[in-house]
Design an enzyme around this catalytic site. Structure first.
Site, PDB file in Angstrom:
ATOM      1  N   THR A 207      44.840   4.856 -16.463  1.00  0.00           N
ATOM      2  CA  THR A 207      45.005   5.552 -17.740  1.00  0.00           C
ATOM      3  C   THR A 207      45.587   6.937 -17.546  1.00  0.00           C
ATOM      4  O   THR A 207      45.694   7.421 -16.445  1.00  0.00           O
ATOM      5  CB  THR A 207      43.648   5.686 -18.438  1.00  0.00           C
ATOM      6  OG1 THR A 207      42.706   6.179 -17.500  1.00  0.00           O
ATOM      7  CG2 THR A 207      43.207   4.357 -18.949  1.00  0.00           C
TER       8      THR A 207
ATOM      9  N   GLU B 245      45.001   9.345  -0.441  1.00  0.00           N
ATOM     10  CA  GLU B 245      44.397   9.849  -1.681  1.00  0.00           C
ATOM     11  C   GLU B 245      43.174  10.713  -1.382  1.00  0.00           C
ATOM     12  O   GLU B 245      42.197  10.247  -0.813  1.00  0.00           O
ATOM     13  CB  GLU B 245      44.006   8.679  -2.584  1.00  0.00           C
ATOM     14  CG  GLU B 245      45.226   8.079  -3.277  1.00  0.00           C
ATOM     15  CD  GLU B 245      44.933   6.763  -3.976  1.00  0.00           C
ATOM     16  OE1 GLU B 245      43.866   6.176  -3.736  1.00  0.00           O
ATOM     17  OE2 GLU B 245      45.791   6.333  -4.766  1.00  0.00           O
TER      18      GLU B 245
ATOM     19  N   THR C  63      51.551  -2.510   4.698  1.00  0.00           N
ATOM     20  CA  THR C  63      50.612  -1.634   4.004  1.00  0.00           C
ATOM     21  C   THR C  63      51.241  -0.541   3.166  1.00  0.00           C
ATOM     22  O   THR C  63      50.573   0.416   2.833  1.00  0.00           O
ATOM     23  CB  THR C  63      49.722  -0.946   5.043  1.00  0.00           C
ATOM     24  OG1 THR C  63      50.584  -0.295   5.966  1.00  0.00           O
ATOM     25  CG2 THR C  63      48.864  -1.928   5.771  1.00  0.00           C
TER      26      THR C  63
ATOM     27  N   LYS D  27      56.145   5.312   1.321  1.00  0.00           N
ATOM     28  CA  LYS D  27      55.212   5.725   0.270  1.00  0.00           C
ATOM     29  C   LYS D  27      53.908   4.981   0.462  1.00  0.00           C
ATOM     30  O   LYS D  27      53.868   3.947   1.126  1.00  0.00           O
ATOM     31  CB  LYS D  27      55.744   5.462  -1.128  1.00  0.00           C
ATOM     32  CG  LYS D  27      55.813   4.046  -1.592  1.00  0.00           C
ATOM     33  CD  LYS D  27      54.626   3.293  -2.162  1.00  0.00           C
ATOM     34  CE  LYS D  27      53.600   4.024  -2.929  1.00  0.00           C
ATOM     35  NZ  LYS D  27      52.548   3.049  -3.418  1.00  0.00           N
TER      36      LYS D  27
END
Lengths: 399, 399
Positions: free
Chosen positions: A399, A272, A187, A176
């Protein structure tokens, strides 16, 4: 060696499970267990960050024995910067999982990933452990691989099969990590299992070598995690024996490196916001340290990574990053290739039609090669592009 | 010392101009000239990138004489990775500008900024030089400051006045740079002028010191340019004399540092896509090298910079970057402050209401202080946030 289906339970002697313990929102899987049916040789590589999460400190101490029976991993909370209380939380959970497994808690390795600075919801995790233990099976490798994800989009698994000394044996693993991924440190979270018999000290050496060439030669954003860990467990169930200096060692080392390379590539491709990946290949460097530093500087450059996102060629950015890397070379002799095409020769940018240039950068995997003409060493780094999506993901993570 | 209006012509003895030579599209100003009415003491700091543009190589050789009369700067094209032809282009332009100024070409310093790998449109620039020379005046400092910009949004100028040995004297300057900005190297184009009398060797030493504390302690994206240069010229017109070891030296050094600090802050605030700036202040480090490395690693972290963009507090990212910096400290003793508020103590994140946390990060300038409790050294870095806009700007720069 051939690629086979499967993941962390592909090798004989391992079962796994993944459940939702309520650490992440929305009933997502967030707790994984990999367990070995017999005491297994164990090795690990950890983050070299000075700030380390409680589970890293605990697993580091335990893996020194060279023996482990289980790996417990949660996502959603890193259990880092949580002080003495966080350390106690991690110890308690490893105790709670050791009991139903009937093994000493010293043989439980643990890892956490997620937001830093928050306590683990220990009671919720405790309540989930009986389910986690009950659901272990060889079929549940993908659930385990799912449960360790954070912002990753895809489950990442791989497995290989090979024959060592007449015995068919396997290696399999999961990984992951899609942000806070940087080279020269452990990493990511990864668990690799195998059914060869191997001494822990040899497993450790081969794992370190393989990680150095694979997991430590990738970057998403150049940030180094406080938690990341690569575990390797060897059950010995296949009957294949890996001894130092023998052919089997080379075969196993090769398979382990290939497996981690595949996992590392899956990780970068799932970086990402990533839309494509880039391999930076530096050749003709004076030393391999300089080659690696140069590849790393190019791979980490936000300007190179945004160029890749826009597929808008700008060879100057690549050369500027190489020139800033500390690698010694004569800029007047620099050559650069994007894919098959030479784009810099004698230190000067070659004219390149915009259409051609864009086509070169619009591949899912772009290989940029820099020939420094300063020696014979080479280095490689794998990275992904830097997109607006990366910023969106990371501007609102907690959040 | 007091701040005054003005820029690169605030000091007596300097005039400037900025015109459109057609290097950039749309008749934007892209060619600037600063000239001294008398031969002036000159010093400079250059990029330490191994790949250097032709104008850097030329100015580096010329400034060694300690004397200069003019600085010619173009934006829109970096004249870098352009081989021998690019070098000849730059030599030719400095010759063309020296002639109407009636000075030897060896007293012309030059600089270029813009895209790497393309030739300068020399003929267009030559045609613009007569206009550039004719329009020089003390009033045209802002045009010069405008003409050196690339993706910058704002003209960046500053000026100060002080009294040294009874003589009123001035320092003024301009700066550009909003991407490819990184610490520990010359990181921008800037010209600073003063009307004190100072020996070139002393000017060089004071400029290096001041740049180290200001221009080299900022970062937009961690990328190091192939072109960037800070020039300083001293005309001596004010009658103030700066001598080594005297009070005047300290006063002048202070004013020079303040001026460059102001210019550096303007630059970071105008960073590509930046919505707010952050000062990273590391205290209690073992050595000042470690303090600076730690501040730098935090300031360069994409995860810290995206956190700042989203104003979504994540102290773990700051601590992880500090821990990856190589600075030696005990993570159990780490303290962290955002503005006035302590957010980490004893290595653990303190509970912080979301509303409070967001308020702390929603300032135009956020100060993050890390107390390492490992010694008494400190270091600072100034940076900006990493926004989707940065990616948008840089994914499509060359087209």
């Amino acid at each position: 060696m051939r690629w086979i289906r499967g993941g962390v339970t592909a090798a004989e002697g391992f079962i796994a499970s993944g459940v939702s313990a309520g650490i992440k929102r929305g009933r997502k899987l967030d707790l994984a267990l990999v367990s070995a049916q017999e005491p297994s040789a164990a090795a690990a590589v950890f983050t070299s960050n000075r700030v380390q999460a409680a589970p890293v400190l605990i697993s580091k101490a335990r893996v020194r024995s060279g023996l482990a029976r289980a790996v417990l991993i949660n996502s959603g909370c890193a259990n880092c910067m949580t002080g003495a209380a966080g350390y106690r939380d991690a110890m308690r959970l490893s105790r709670v999982v050791a009991q139903p497994l009937g093994i000493p808690e010293s043989q439980v390795l643990i890892a956490s990933t997620g937001i830093i600075g928050r306590r683990l919801p220990v009671q919720r995790i405790e309540r989930a452990i009986p389910r986690l233990v009950a659901q272990r099976s060889r079929a549940h490798h993908a659930e385990a691989a799912q449960a360790i994800l954070t912002t990753d989009l895809h489950v990442k698994e791989a497995a290989v099969e090979l024959v060592i000394g007449g015995h068919r044996c396997r290696l399999g693993g999961m990984i992951k990590g899609s942000g806070m991924i940087a080279p020269s440190m452990a990493t990511m979270l990864s668990v690799v299992t195998t059914d060869v018999a191997i001494a822990p000290v040899l497993l450790r050496r081969l794992l370190r070598n393989a990680v150095g060439q694979t997991c430590n030669a990738i970057s998403v954003d150049g940030d180094m995690s406080t938690n990341d860990t690569v575990f390797a467990l060897a059950s010995g169930c296949s009957g294949a024996i890996v001894r130092p200096g023998r052919l089997g060692e080379r075969q196993f080392a090769h398979a382990l490196t290939m497996l981690l390379q595949r996992l590392a590539e899956l990780l970068v491709a799932d970086g990402e916001g990533a839309s494509r990946i880039m391999e930076v290949h530096v050749t003709g460097a004076k030393t391999s340290r300089q080659a690696q530093a140069c590849a790393r500087q190019v791979a980490l450059s936000p300007l190179v990574k945004t160029m890749l996102a826009g597929a808008d060629p700008n060879v100057g950015r690549v050369a500027a990053a190489a020139g800033a890397s500390g690698a010694v070379f004569d800029p007047q002799r620099l050559e650069m290739f994007i894919g098959p095409r030479r784009v810099v020769a004698g230190g000067a940018a070659l004219p390149l039609g915009k259409a051609v240039a864009r086509r070169l950068l619009r591949q899912p995997k772009v290989v940029v090669r820099l020939e420094l003409h300063a020696g014979s060493s080479e280095g490689r780094m794998l990275t992904c592009d830097l997109t607006e999506e990366y910023v969106r993901i990371n501007a609102r993570y907690s959040t």
